[in-house]
Design an enzyme around this catalytic site. Sequence first.
Site, PDB file in Angstrom:
ATOM      1  N   THR A  95       0.868  -1.174   0.000  1.00 54.08           N
ATOM      2  CA  THR A  95       0.000   0.000   0.000  1.00 54.08           C
ATOM      3  C   THR A  95       0.908   1.229   0.000  1.00 54.08           C
ATOM      4  O   THR A  95       1.493   1.570   1.032  1.00 54.08           O
ATOM      5  CB  THR A  95      -0.918   0.004   1.232  1.00 54.08           C
ATOM      6  OG1 THR A  95      -1.726  -1.166   1.184  1.00 54.08           O
ATOM      7  CG2 THR A  95      -1.810   1.237   1.258  1.00 54.08           C
ATOM      8  N   LYS A 171      -6.883   1.668  -3.636  1.00 57.81           N
ATOM      9  CA  LYS A 171      -6.516   1.036  -2.367  1.00 57.81           C
ATOM     10  C   LYS A 171      -6.531   2.060  -1.223  1.00 57.81           C
ATOM     11  O   LYS A 171      -7.051   1.784  -0.137  1.00 57.81           O
ATOM     12  CB  LYS A 171      -5.140   0.381  -2.501  1.00 57.81           C
ATOM     13  CG  LYS A 171      -4.489  -0.081  -1.214  1.00 57.81           C
ATOM     14  CD  LYS A 171      -5.165  -1.280  -0.572  1.00 57.81           C
ATOM     15  CE  LYS A 171      -4.417  -1.700   0.688  1.00 57.81           C
ATOM     16  NZ  LYS A 171      -5.140  -2.666   1.503  1.00 57.81           N
ATOM     17  N   LYS A 240      -0.035   5.607   8.672  1.00 58.73           N
ATOM     18  CA  LYS A 240       0.756   5.683   7.439  1.00 58.73           C
ATOM     19  C   LYS A 240      -0.184   5.748   6.227  1.00 58.73           C
ATOM     20  O   LYS A 240      -0.022   6.584   5.348  1.00 58.73           O
ATOM     21  CB  LYS A 240       1.659   4.438   7.328  1.00 58.73           C
ATOM     22  CG  LYS A 240       2.576   4.406   6.115  1.00 58.73           C
ATOM     23  CD  LYS A 240       2.828   2.983   5.613  1.00 58.73           C
ATOM     24  CE  LYS A 240       1.669   2.507   4.746  1.00 58.73           C
ATOM     25  NZ  LYS A 240       1.875   1.234   4.053  1.00 58.73           N
TER      26      LYS A 240
END
Lengths: 292, 292
Positions: A95, A171, A240
């Site tokens: 990701t 995503k 994150k």
Amino acid sequence: MSEKISFLGLGNLGMPIAESLINSGYELTVWNRTQSKAEPLAILGAKVAAEPMDAIIPGGIVISVLADDAALEEIFSMEVVEKLGKGGIHISMSTISPETSRQLSQIHEWYEATYVSAPIFARPEAVKARIGNICISGNVAAKERVKPILQTFVKGIFDFGEEVGAANVVKLAGNFMIAASLEMMGEAFTLAEKNGISRQGIYEMLTQTLFAAPIFQNYGKVVASNIYEPVAFRLPLGLKDINLTLKTASDSNVPMPMADLIRNRFISAIAKGRDNLDWGALAMGASDDAGL
Amino acid sequence: MSEKISFLGLGNLGMPIAESLINSGYELTVWNRTQSKAEPLAILGAKVAAEPMDAIIPGGIVISVLADDAALEEIFSMEVVEKLGKGGIHISMSTISPETSRQLSQIHEWYEATYVSAPIFARPEAVKARIGNICISGNVAAKERVKPILQTFVKGIFDFGEEVGAANVVKLAGNFMIAASLEMMGEAFTLAEKNGISRQGIYEMLTQTLFAAPIFQNYGKVVASNIYEPVAFRLPLGLKDINLTLKTASDSNVPMPMADLIRNRFISAIAKGRDNLDWGALAMGASDDAGL
């Protein structure tokens, strides 16, 4: 299976994916920063490489499942991509930001290799059950070559076209929606609890009816119980990801006030020492605020 | 059917519920502020009352599906509740505050009648398809008497105990979650669109996988298309509901930052002249902010 695969990154997600590929008959050469984590795979027949460079097969396929943008950029040095070289395909499952994908894709092109974005929506148990889903974007021919490999361990593959960063955007948007669902349930269940209704009761009603989807059923169970262990996805990884979402949003001039709120919840959770809990613990912010 | 039912309020939701009850064989006496709306039900065999008082059957069952707290308090005057009287049950299906339910319940008790909260999660088409769901709370014996009636037109009945306001809290929490889902999709789909990904594409991926629930599938289709007509639930009713959620939250000392954000989106949508659109138009705020 004819394809030999290099596999870089044996974290919570990488490990079950690599194991699944070996079980499907692929010859894997694996690398992980902490080499000891590769031992269970060596027993299953994987070759273990000491360095990323040693794992790469010229013109072959390499799959990466790494922690973040920086790890990917560090590991896929010019030399590594040069060795992958002509006909080589890099399936990038981490990701990361679409920007990093675009930059890496260019480097791969210089060396006549192809970079394909293929981030996965799956917790480790979902990989084991082969019910995860992959978003994919990049070069058409490369995608066609790698899809049969990906199909061995996921349920669905959703193609977002040739622009290599597109799958990363989807995503990040999806992870934002999961985190927002956690906050949403945190607020709703806290409202119920403070009005004498059991969190379990409202959870059951809503996730059997209007919100009968995996995200609400699985994470809702956790938010209802307010217990955030065992950890499938550590809370700082959630921060994150939402930082990447907001960076991508800023780069494309998209204000996302709900994502801002989520980001602050993650920061607060870390400030409160919850960095070793599952990211579901984001939902505790609403309970804290209500004095529970 | 042995029960004769009085039915007050023939709006978007009340009308299909009343029609369903008639089709199930109940003898209905209906009342609506605009009496002409009762005409299709009169053709089906319903009696039409000129005033709420005329519709009430002493010791009988009355169902109310009204616009808001004020309408309910006005129509259920002391005189009307006194006429309902001993053994009478009021099934209150409107989306109102738990506080109003508690106050009305007390008034009903004075006159030996029973007030049951039974807010419904259903758009008009869901009532017709009998796939709606009801949250119910209040006196145990009264709930047992009315459940067979409710079962004729919904899929599920979820019992939240004897505290009469509990079902209202769950309904408000659920409506907050629906509105938050609209905002969430508005932000996510806008992020996708500004990055060259079709809103329809990200909608299909997410609602076939992680968010495969009716709320996301049905409202997501609308948010993906950015077209908010025809109207099933007018946008200002969404503001009314989120105001009730936030009032209930404030009364029970529960900060709900996500609900605050939703409230401001509703206010802005009305400021922009979207009060005649479906409440899904809340999601346009994210597109506006991104300059689309």
